[in-house]
Design a protein around this motif. Sequence first.
Motif: not given
Length: 294
Positions: A234, A245, A260, A240, A230, A242, A258
């Motif tokens: 980022r 996931a 996002v 952002c 993650k 999520f 992911f």
Amino acid sequence: MKKSRIKIVASVFVAALLITSGSVFGQANGTTEVKAATVTSTTAAAATATASRLSFEQLKQKALAIVPGTITNYKYGYDNGTQILEIEIRDNNGRKREIDLVAATGQVWKIDHEIDATGNMFINQSLFTVNKSFEECRTIALTQVPGGTVLTSKQDSENGRFVYDFEIKSTDGKVYEVDVETSSGLVVRVDAKNDVYNYGEVSTQPVGQDQVSTQPVTQVVANTGMNSAKNVVRRRFPGCTFLTARQDWDDGRLQYRFRVKATDGTVYDVRVSGNYITEIDAEGKYVNGVYYDY
């Protein structure tokens, strides 16, 4: 272009349907065409789906106006949630052509390349909304690989949009495919040609506030867990959200996938392996709280 497509095949049982005498059937090269049939069915959903799209005859005429020739095959299907009619045409020069139309409107969803008198391949831009020039899209693509060099470029069409595909070589020798659609200049795909895209090496975006380290990606502790994956995302999309996931395997290699939402509302499918993003696809966008598929 990688695309996931769901094909729907409808099995029609004569005993369940009452077809009026106005039905007209034709065959071309083994393909049956139902040109004008009124069908009575107990399935209300089927009637609604039929009413929400243009007739085959209307779509056929639209396709032949764009690619004059003879239809050799066709089928209905779905692409990214949009119902389309895929049509194969033998054009007047004897070349096999393919065109996909949105069933509801007849809009061109995808079309293959044409060839000019000198043998160059191109997409008919007049079929799409084009607001960004090649030079503008090239500049946008290069922002994804700062300091990179464009090796090749080509025209393409995808999801009803005219797209420029660029292959860009970064300063460390890696090669990436960057696709930019021309209606708004949105980057719809960033893909490592060698399946390894280290954004820590090429991105100038600031590190998110919740990042566990301010060191370059190559020096981040080699923890390939969900939280570390993650953090990699980022870096690329600061701030952002999520949406989903999950952990997956690709060719025997652990990866994280992911979905996002970036700060501008754009939704991306992002795949991470180790400390590297291996693929990004733009899927849609939230506008005033409403989600729209690309």
